[in-house]
Scaffold this motif. Structure first.
Motif, mmCIF file in Angstrom:
data_model
loop_
_atom_site.group_PDB
_atom_site.id
_atom_site.type_symbol
_atom_site.label_atom_id
_atom_site.label_comp_id
_atom_site.label_asym_id
_atom_site.label_seq_id
_atom_site.Cartn_x
_atom_site.Cartn_y
_atom_site.Cartn_z
ATOM 1 N N ALA A 140 -0.208 -11.452 1.256
ATOM 2 C CA ALA A 140 -1.272 -11.700 0.362
ATOM 3 C C ALA A 140 -1.503 -12.532 -0.796
ATOM 4 O O ALA A 140 -2.244 -13.490 -0.943
ATOM 5 N N THR A 154 -10.860 -8.249 10.114
ATOM 6 C CA THR A 154 -9.808 -7.449 10.801
ATOM 7 C C THR A 154 -10.196 -7.224 12.384
ATOM 8 O O THR A 154 -9.384 -7.379 13.167
ATOM 9 N N ASN A 196 0.805 -1.104 -0.082
ATOM 10 C CA ASN A 196 0.042 -0.131 -0.019
ATOM 11 C C ASN A 196 1.126 1.179 -0.288
ATOM 12 O O ASN A 196 1.700 1.504 1.148
ATOM 13 N N ILE A 229 -12.781 -7.974 4.539
ATOM 14 C CA ILE A 229 -11.584 -7.644 5.302
ATOM 15 C C ILE A 229 -11.806 -6.739 6.497
ATOM 16 O O ILE A 229 -11.373 -7.012 7.483
ATOM 17 N N ASN A 268 0.227 -7.480 3.355
ATOM 18 C CA ASN A 268 0.506 -6.934 1.751
ATOM 19 C C ASN A 268 1.622 -8.100 1.117
ATOM 20 O O ASN A 268 1.258 -8.601 0.098
ATOM 21 N N ALA A 283 -6.555 -1.552 4.688
ATOM 22 C CA ALA A 283 -6.496 -2.957 4.840
ATOM 23 C C ALA A 283 -7.533 -3.583 3.353
ATOM 24 O O ALA A 283 -7.126 -4.548 2.914
ATOM 25 N N THR A 284 -8.330 -2.726 3.159
ATOM 26 C CA THR A 284 -9.074 -2.751 1.804
ATOM 27 C C THR A 284 -8.773 -2.516 0.488
ATOM 28 O O THR A 284 -9.489 -2.496 -0.227
ATOM 29 N N TYR A 323 -6.560 -13.146 5.687
ATOM 30 C CA TYR A 323 -5.812 -11.850 5.373
ATOM 31 C C TYR A 323 -6.137 -10.780 6.515
ATOM 32 O O TYR A 323 -5.308 -10.509 7.169
ATOM 33 N N GLY A 324 -7.474 -10.476 6.577
ATOM 34 C CA GLY A 324 -8.085 -9.603 7.484
ATOM 35 C C GLY A 324 -7.892 -10.075 9.063
ATOM 36 O O GLY A 324 -7.366 -9.311 10.053
ATOM 37 N N ILE A 333 -0.466 -4.388 8.358
ATOM 38 C CA ILE A 333 -0.928 -4.331 6.818
ATOM 39 C C ILE A 333 0.064 -4.652 6.131
ATOM 40 O O ILE A 333 -0.198 -5.161 5.125
ATOM 41 N N ALA A 364 -4.342 -6.327 -1.450
ATOM 42 C CA ALA A 364 -5.078 -7.178 -0.469
ATOM 43 C C ALA A 364 -5.518 -8.590 -1.005
ATOM 44 O O ALA A 364 -5.111 -8.582 -2.258
ATOM 45 N N LYS A 386 -9.432 -13.215 1.873
ATOM 46 C CA LYS A 386 -9.923 -11.973 2.806
ATOM 47 C C LYS A 386 -9.926 -12.319 4.015
ATOM 48 O O LYS A 386 -9.755 -11.452 4.803
#
Length: 411
Positions: free
Chosen positions: A387, A287, A182, A283, A384, A338-339, A354-355, A380, A344, A351
């Motif tokens: 992911a 999270t 990100n 996500i 990333n 995060a989204t 990951y979250g 995050i 992601a 998802k």
């Protein structure tokens, strides 16, 4: 001749030349392109990259406006506290005031201008050099960056960090849609590791606190201003509820990064992104679930007396698990960071994984790193990187299940 026609003429005039991407960017940013498809089958939809980015910006604007007022409010509240004057919050009495707005405006808006100005300049330069269209990916990044940094961070530091984040975090991977990290978080990570004193401590979160500390160091006889955040107070085992109420934490009348404090507005933004199908509710929810699970584990450690009150970890471990969601930036990160659809996970099951890991690791970093008691952005960035791996194993698992079903049918 209208501005749209003039821009179109410039686009045609400079077509194929070095500066063509710059004129095309101005044209398509302000107006829809004149070109239309005339044959063949096409997917007809109202959404495109620019509209998607604008949707996220709309969801961020309330946080920005609130941050402007809160910057002024926290400044004057800190001055009153230093002078021993008790200040009781009144939304229309001493929060939504012209003084708060103006001080916040002249402090926050320069961050926005530098973020967009420097970031888009880098985008234009790379577009001209590489000969491709200017991509709209930085529109959201440019708004996110000023919302996740301390209000008094020097503008030159922010400019250097933006250049690093755009070049290293995105352009070296091929631009928008190709980056694995990100960009906004890459910028914040650069600031944290390159200029740690401006990203942590009890002075950087309230406007004027750093300057007041310098005046005192120079021998001035003035009162010191404290800008300690709720997380910082918990990290020092202080009783936070003597200073801030749960309502103040939820509505955002506390020190912190410009856009992260108002949980109410973040939730409204989350609902808007979910309604427009721009943000992934999987996500966001996973999270928060991960954060709550980690918080419950730490609460269990405290309840079982596995840690003493003298421990430097006790303060944050003893925070009620649900309260982790209304302090710090876990909610802001879950909704807006995060989204990110590029960095992601892409699969539905991925998802959730990951979250969950973002929330779980974020609270773990928050507790075990009391010198910088916030871990959501580092969590995050870490996820990333993982992911694609998560999606790989999810896809491989689905392939194996289908192969197994195929064998059963053909047996």
């Amino acid at each position: 001749m209208s501005l749209k026609s003039k821009l179109h003429d410039l686009k045609v005039k400079y077509q194929g030349k070095k500066m063509a991407p710059a004129f095309n960017a101005l044209h398509t940013f302000l107006y829809a392109p004149n070109e239309t498809t005339s044959h063949g089958s096409h997917v007809r939809a109202a959404d495109d990259l620019k509209r998607t980015m604008n949707t996220v910006i709309i969801a961020l604007v309330p946080c920005l406006i609130f941050g402007v007022f809160n910057t002024g409010y926290q400044h004057y509240a800190a001055i009153d506290a230093a002078a021993g004057v008790a200040r009781e919050l009144s939304v229309f009495g001493n929060f939504l005031t012209w003084d708060n707005f103006w001080l916040g405006f002249i402090t926050v808006i320069p961050l926005v201008v530098v973020s967009y100005g420097v970031g888009l300049l880098v985008e234009f330069i790379f577009a001209v050099i590489k000969g491709h269209e200017v991509e709209e990916g930085y529109l959201v990044t440019g708004m996110l960056v000023p919302l996740i940094v301390p209000v008094d961070i020097p503008l030159w530091m922010l400019a250097v960090a933006v250049i690093f984040g755009v070049v290293i975090g995105k352009e070296v991977f091929g631009g928008t849609g190709m980056n694995i990290l990100n960009p906004a978080l890459t910028i914040r990570a650069f600031l944290f590791f390159a200029y740690p004193t401006w990203m942590s401590g009890d002075k950087v979160w309230v406007h004027g606190a750093v300057d007041r500390a310098k005046e005192i160091a120079g021998g001035a006889n003035v009162d010191a201003i404290s800008g300690e955040t709720v997380l910082g107070m918990y990290a020092q085992n202080q009783n936070v509820l003597d200073t801030y109420s749960i309502a103040e934490m939820f509505y955002g009348y506390i020190p912190g990064s410009v856009g992260e404090t108002s949980k109410l507005l973040i939730i409204i933004g989350a609902l808007f992104l979910i309604f427009t199908k721009v943000g992934s509710w999987r996500i966001m929810l996973s999270t928060l679930i991960g954060a709550l699970v980690m918080g419950l584990i730490f609460n269990g450690v405290v309840n079982l007396d596995w840690i003493s009150e003298s421990s430097k970890f006790y303060g944050l471990m003893s925070v009620p698990f649900w309260q982790h969601l209304i302090i710090g930036s876990i909610l802001f990160g879950a909704v807006y960071m995060a989204t990110d659809p590029v960095s992601a996970s892409q699969t539905n099951k991925g998802k959730w994984i990951y979250g969950f890991l973002i929330g779980f690791i974020a609270i773990m970093i928050r507790v075990f790193n009391p010198a910088y008691p916030e871990g959501v952005f580092l969590a995050i960035l870490l996820m990333n990187v993982f992911a694609p791996t998560i999606d790989h194993y999810v896809v491989q698992g689905n392939v194996k299940k289908r192969m197994k079903r195929l064998k059963l049918k053909t047996a």
